[in-house]
Design a protein around this motif. Structure first.
Motif, PDB file in Angstrom:
ATOM      1  N   THR A   1       0.723  -1.067  -0.162  1.00  0.00           N
ATOM      2  CA  THR A   1       0.042   0.140  -0.118  1.00  0.00           C
ATOM      3  C   THR A   1       0.801   1.312  -0.005  1.00  0.00           C
ATOM      4  O   THR A   1       0.286   2.330  -0.392  1.00  0.00           O
ATOM      5  N   LYS A   2       2.048   1.279   0.260  1.00  0.00           N
ATOM      6  CA  LYS A   2       2.937   2.313   0.478  1.00  0.00           C
ATOM      7  C   LYS A   2       4.220   2.439  -0.020  1.00  0.00           C
ATOM      8  O   LYS A   2       4.745   1.208  -0.014  1.00  0.00           O
ATOM      9  N   LEU A   3       4.693   3.396  -0.730  1.00  0.00           N
ATOM     10  CA  LEU A   3       6.080   3.768  -1.281  1.00  0.00           C
ATOM     11  C   LEU A   3       6.631   4.766  -0.673  1.00  0.00           C
ATOM     12  O   LEU A   3       6.091   5.814  -0.689  1.00  0.00           O
ATOM     13  N   VAL A   4       7.760   4.520   0.207  1.00  0.00           N
ATOM     14  CA  VAL A   4       8.561   5.697   0.721  1.00  0.00           C
ATOM     15  C   VAL A   4       9.748   5.772   0.243  1.00  0.00           C
ATOM     16  O   VAL A   4      10.708   4.705   0.348  1.00  0.00           O
ATOM     17  N   PHE A   5      10.175   7.140  -0.475  1.00  0.00           N
ATOM     18  CA  PHE A   5      11.371   7.104  -0.833  1.00  0.00           C
ATOM     19  C   PHE A   5      12.096   8.586  -0.645  1.00  0.00           C
ATOM     20  O   PHE A   5      11.435   9.577  -0.274  1.00  0.00           O
ATOM     21  N   ASN A   6      13.600   8.713  -0.345  1.00  0.00           N
ATOM     22  CA  ASN A   6      14.110   9.822  -0.297  1.00  0.00           C
ATOM     23  C   ASN A   6      15.358  10.088  -1.301  1.00  0.00           C
ATOM     24  O   ASN A   6      15.741   9.161  -1.943  1.00  0.00           O
ATOM     25  N   TRP A   7      15.856  11.273  -1.416  1.00  0.00           N
ATOM     26  CA  TRP A   7      16.688  11.709  -1.957  1.00  0.00           C
ATOM     27  C   TRP A   7      17.367  12.835  -1.413  1.00  0.00           C
ATOM     28  O   TRP A   7      16.761  13.683  -0.569  1.00  0.00           O
ATOM     29  N   ARG A   8      18.622  13.232  -1.882  1.00  0.00           N
ATOM     30  CA  ARG A   8      19.251  14.439  -1.227  1.00  0.00           C
ATOM     31  C   ARG A   8      19.667  15.329  -2.698  1.00  0.00           C
ATOM     32  O   ARG A   8      20.148  14.761  -3.674  1.00  0.00           O
ATOM     33  N   PHE A   9      19.434  16.458  -2.500  1.00  0.00           N
ATOM     34  CA  PHE A   9      19.838  17.239  -3.721  1.00  0.00           C
ATOM     35  C   PHE A   9      20.419  18.690  -3.082  1.00  0.00           C
ATOM     36  O   PHE A   9      20.384  19.265  -2.292  1.00  0.00           O
ATOM     37  N   ARG A  10      21.795  19.181  -3.987  1.00  0.00           N
ATOM     38  CA  ARG A  10      22.361  20.269  -3.749  1.00  0.00           C
ATOM     39  C   ARG A  10      22.053  21.139  -4.671  1.00  0.00           C
ATOM     40  O   ARG A  10      22.140  20.868  -6.112  1.00  0.00           O
ATOM     41  N   ALA A  11      21.838  22.405  -4.487  1.00  0.00           N
ATOM     42  CA  ALA A  11      21.149  23.492  -5.427  1.00  0.00           C
ATOM     43  C   ALA A  11      22.041  24.538  -5.251  1.00  0.00           C
ATOM     44  O   ALA A  11      22.130  24.787  -3.933  1.00  0.00           O
ATOM     45  N   PRO A  12      22.243  25.560  -6.219  1.00  0.00           N
ATOM     46  CA  PRO A  12      22.809  26.815  -5.945  1.00  0.00           C
ATOM     47  C   PRO A  12      21.970  27.745  -5.209  1.00  0.00           C
ATOM     48  O   PRO A  12      20.923  27.583  -5.325  1.00  0.00           O
TER      49      PRO A  12
END
Length: 122
Positions: A66-77
């Motif tokens: 029933t559930k999908l949990v995902f994460n990500w890291r992002f570097r931005a100017p």
């Protein structure tokens, strides 16, 4: 997502997300989910602008019926040219298409949130 809890091939979702002004959560987000490979990649306006228009790989934290949990890291100017670091977590409900996104601006320990819905892209 509605009514689909098992996937046999990679699928792509388009999400509309509501957020408060000043949030680091983008109003539109697409993600690709491959249940067989256990991968998720995503694309939103910030990733498009600051990642050479390439999809970004996410890490799956939880994948149930029933559930999908995902994460990500992002570097931005940023304005002062020192990159900012953002940590995101998204929780997608596989049964009703609801999506919750949390963004953490690491340097300032500031969180912002977004909620929306995702539809299977055909």
């Amino acid at each position: 997502m509605v009514g689909q809890t098992v996937f046999a091939k990679p699928v792509q979702y388009t999400c509309d997300v509501k957020f408060k002004k000043g949030s680091w959560v983008m109003p539109k987000m697409d993600y690709r989910y491959d249940s067989e490979k256990g991968t998720v990649s995503l694309l939103d306006g910030m990733i498009w602008d600051h990642n050479d228009k390439k999809w970004l790989e996410a890490t799956i934290q939880k994948d149930t019926e029933t559930k999908l949990v995902f994460n990500w890291r992002f570097r931005a100017p940023s304005r002062n040219k020192t990159p900012i670091e953002l940590l995101y977590t998204a929780t997608a409900n596989k049964q009703n298409g609801r999506l919750n996104v949390t963004a953490l601006l690491v340097e300032h320990n500031h969180r912002s949130f977004g909620r929306g819905t995702c539809k299977l892209r055909k």
